[in-house]
Design an enzyme around this catalytic site. Structure first.
Site, PDB file in Angstrom:
ATOM      1  N   CYS A 114       0.863  -1.178   0.000  1.00  0.00           N
ATOM      2  CA  CYS A 114       0.000   0.000   0.000  1.00  0.00           C
ATOM      3  C   CYS A 114       0.897   1.224   0.000  1.00  0.00           C
ATOM      4  CB  CYS A 114      -0.946  -0.028   1.206  1.00  0.00           C
ATOM      5  SG  CYS A 114      -0.095  -0.118   2.788  1.00  0.00           S
ATOM      6  N   HIS A 128      37.203   3.599  18.538  1.00  0.00           N
ATOM      7  CA  HIS A 128      35.851   3.435  19.089  1.00  0.00           C
ATOM      8  C   HIS A 128      34.912   2.986  17.975  1.00  0.00           C
ATOM      9  CE1 HIS A 128      31.968   4.488  20.884  1.00  0.00           C
ATOM     10  NE2 HIS A 128      32.579   4.576  22.051  1.00  0.00           N
TER      11      HIS A 128
END
Length: 632
Positions: free
Chosen positions: A26, A552
């Site tokens: 849809c 990191h």
């Protein structure tokens, strides 16, 4: 994740192609009929980048994508070895048992979803024509008006034929026989005969006068009957005669039955539903609007709004207006208002950006990103959206606000649907819904996501778990250049692109970032590991030259608590360039919704005069120089 990869991932997580009976889409969702819903990995789908949510409703397994759903659907179909429908367009109807309500919703959704573009396009053209005439920019006597009116009315006048095709596809019967049935009851001769004042009969049986143009219920019942008649005849007809016997007998049985009994019954049901809704709004207007406006978002969540579409279309076709479409617009704008309230209230830059963008999307009529990505995430804004929808809906119900065409999205692009005597009330209603939801969100509040502070919970503070004291800077000649090699393969980016001020503002140090192409971190220098996060997502090390570094992996990945990370070193370990320090599952981290951009920084940068790039501005590979430091 690109569309092709996303579609492959979705196909895998719904249980593979062999688990898919049918898939349609849809405006915002992929709607699957699966052989076994339990085979779908619902929680994993929710975490997939590009998927806004997952729902099960009416026997369908729905994957919410947003306004890019059409492109994802195309990619999904292209990745399937067989089309999701048979060559005739008939769906592979579900063989598993469903309760009657689920079966009804599944049938309605599967029948109306494919035809919505045609109805929407025609409805918008009707709205544009109404605007042109109202502004005196076009005469309703002109030939241009006549042609445009035909374009706008065509899909509605011949709606029984369009619906016949879609219903047959859903039921698994022949679409072209269905189209022939629709064409027969709309034939000008039949229309004129039923409109005359004479009694009509067929082989002695009375034919009830009824109008079939623009109707919904009669043709749906007729095609449901036709599907069963066609299958029965096909079952008992020899293969050599099927091509002639099956369509002939189906048409001879179903068309007269429709004119004699099915059509009038369907017309009574359709008129009753439309009339009932109209009576409700005309006699309990504010209350009806309040209840429907306050619950419409919940109805959309369950997929039950598809059960209302036949009533909306039928109302416009038979009465010339509908009361529910404006209420749906109010509910949509209330979702937009709630996310705008989040934007105004939140102190988190990322949340503010997300809320503002999804609010704009909802204003344009696509509410899923706002509803699932923001309002339901913070819970209280969703309640505020229901309040806004109720207030706006109550206002519209009070003044009998109507939609005069079935048009586009229930947002700003669909305003043309409301052009008519109650247009002003429609505009005021959606403004009220938006404003009420915004104010309610701001007053009720919600649990905001705080900006992570580098000194405590942010990138700087989440790695100091196992560590040893770093060694001082080695006694090296001033001005000597020290190479730092790439710890990860991938694309080099400036720290300014990292979505964390501790890195992007160089609070923790200077360096570069890498968007990984594989899940391995190797040592960029020869030295010692002095820190390794318990969660395995970050490594601190000091080189033999005294260079202190932090690698990191990703943003906020500490929240994964070690999931998808495998450390291969511990604090105090000696490493040389290229030694494996940790591995991580790149795909799973991204699926979990975390950014994987990896800062590689020098934390004791004050002891070095320069950080010079090594010339690899775009891509780096294993053991390739990333940058140089220069001793002060």
């Amino acid at each position: 994740m690109d569309r092709n990869q996303l579609s492959k991932e979705i196909l895998k997580l719904v249980g593979g192609e062999e688990n898919v009976e049918q898939v349609v889409h849809c405006m915002t969702r992929l709607r699957f009929n699966l052989h076994d819903n339990k085979k779908a990995e619902k929680e994993q789908l929710k975490k997939t980048d590009g998927v806004m949510g997952v729902m099960e409703s009416g026997g369908q397994f729905q994957v919410i994508i947003g306004d890019d759903v059409a492109n994802v659907y195309k990619s999904l179909v292209s990745n399937m070895s067989k089309a999701p429908q048979s060559e005739t367009g008939a769906s592979n109807a579900s063989k598993k048992k469903q309760n009657p309500i689920s079966s009804l919703f599944d049938f309605i959704a599967g029948m109306f979803t494919p035809i919505l573009p045609a109805i929407t396009g025609a409805g918008m053209i009707k709205g544009i024509i109404a605007l042109l005439v109202a502004m005196n920019w076009m005469s309703d006597k002109s030939q241009s008006y006549t042609i445009l009116a035909a374009i706008g009315d065509g899909a509605f006048y011949f709606l029984p034929i369009i619906l016949a095709v879609s219903a047959a596809r859903k039921l698994g019967s022949n679409m072209f026989i269905a189209a022939a049935i629709g064409a027969s009851i709309l034939h000008p001769t039949i229309t004129a005969l039923l409109a005359s004042n004479v009694k009509v009969s067929f082989i002695g049986l009375p034919v009830t006068a009824a109008t079939y143009a623009s109707t919904v219920i009669p043709i749906v019942i007729a095609i449901w009957l036709a599907a069963h008649v066609e299958k029965f005849i096909d079952k008992y007809t020899h293969a050599s005669l099927k091509l002639i016997v099956v369509p002939t007998l189906t048409l001879l049985i179903v068309v007269p039955a429709t004119l004699i009994a099915v059509g009038p019954l369907g017309a009574i049901i359709g008129n009753g539903l439309s009339g009932g809704i109209s009576w409700l709004f005309e006699n309990t207007g504010p209350l009806a609007g309040l209840v429907l406006g306050g619950t419409f978002s919940l109805i959309i969540m369950t997929g039950m709004h598809y059960a209302l579409i036949p009533i909306m279309i039928g109302s416009i076709a038979t009465l010339g207006y509908d009361y529910m479409i404006p209420i749906m617009a109010a509910a949509n704008l209330a979702q937009a208002g709630a996310t705008m309230g989040v934007f105004l209230k939140s102190k988190n830059a990322k949340i503010k950006t997300l809320a503002f963008s999804t609010s704009l999307t909802a204003i344009m009529g696509v509410t899923e990103p706002a509803m699932y990505g923001v309002n339901m995430r913070f819970k209280k804004p969703f309640i505020a959206a229901l309040i806004g929808g109720a207030v706006g809906g109550g206002f519209m119900g009070l003044f009998g606000t109507k939609a005069y065409v079935m048009g586009g999205l229930a947002g700003l692009p669909g305003l043309a649907m409301f052009i008519g005597p109650t247009f002003l009330y429609a505009i005021l209603g959606i403004i009220i819904a938006f404003a009420a939801a915004t104010v309610a969100t701001y007053l009720i509040g919600f649990e905001d996501v705080k900006e992570e502070e580098a000194s405590s919970t942010g990138a700087a503070g989440d790695i100091s778990t196992e560590e040893v004291a770093p060694s001082p800077v080695a006694s090296l000649p001033k001005g000597e250049k020290i190479p730092v090699y790439s710890p990860i393969m991938g694309e080099v980016k400036p720290l300014s692109e990292v979505n964390d001020p501790a890195f992007s503002q160089e609070i923790m140090g200077r360096g570069w970032a890498i968007e990984p192409s594989e899940g391995r971190v190797v040592s960029p220098v020869e030295g010692t590991v002095f820190s390794i996060a318990k969660s395995g997502h970050a490594v601190g090390l000091v080189s033999d030259s005294g260079l202190e570094m932090l690698i990191h992996v990703g943003m906020d990945t500490v929240k994964l608590k070690g999931l998808h990370f495998t450390p291969h070193v511990k604090a105090g370990d000696r490493v040389k360039v290229g030694d494996l320090m940790l591995e991580f599952d790149l795909a799973e981290i991204r699926k979990a919704g975390y950014e994987t951009i990896t800062p590689v920084i020098v934390t004791n940068v004050a002891q070095f005069s320069e950080l010079e790039p090594a010339g690899n501005e775009h891509k780096v590979v294993k053991e390739q120089e990333l940058f140089y430091t220069v001793i002060v």
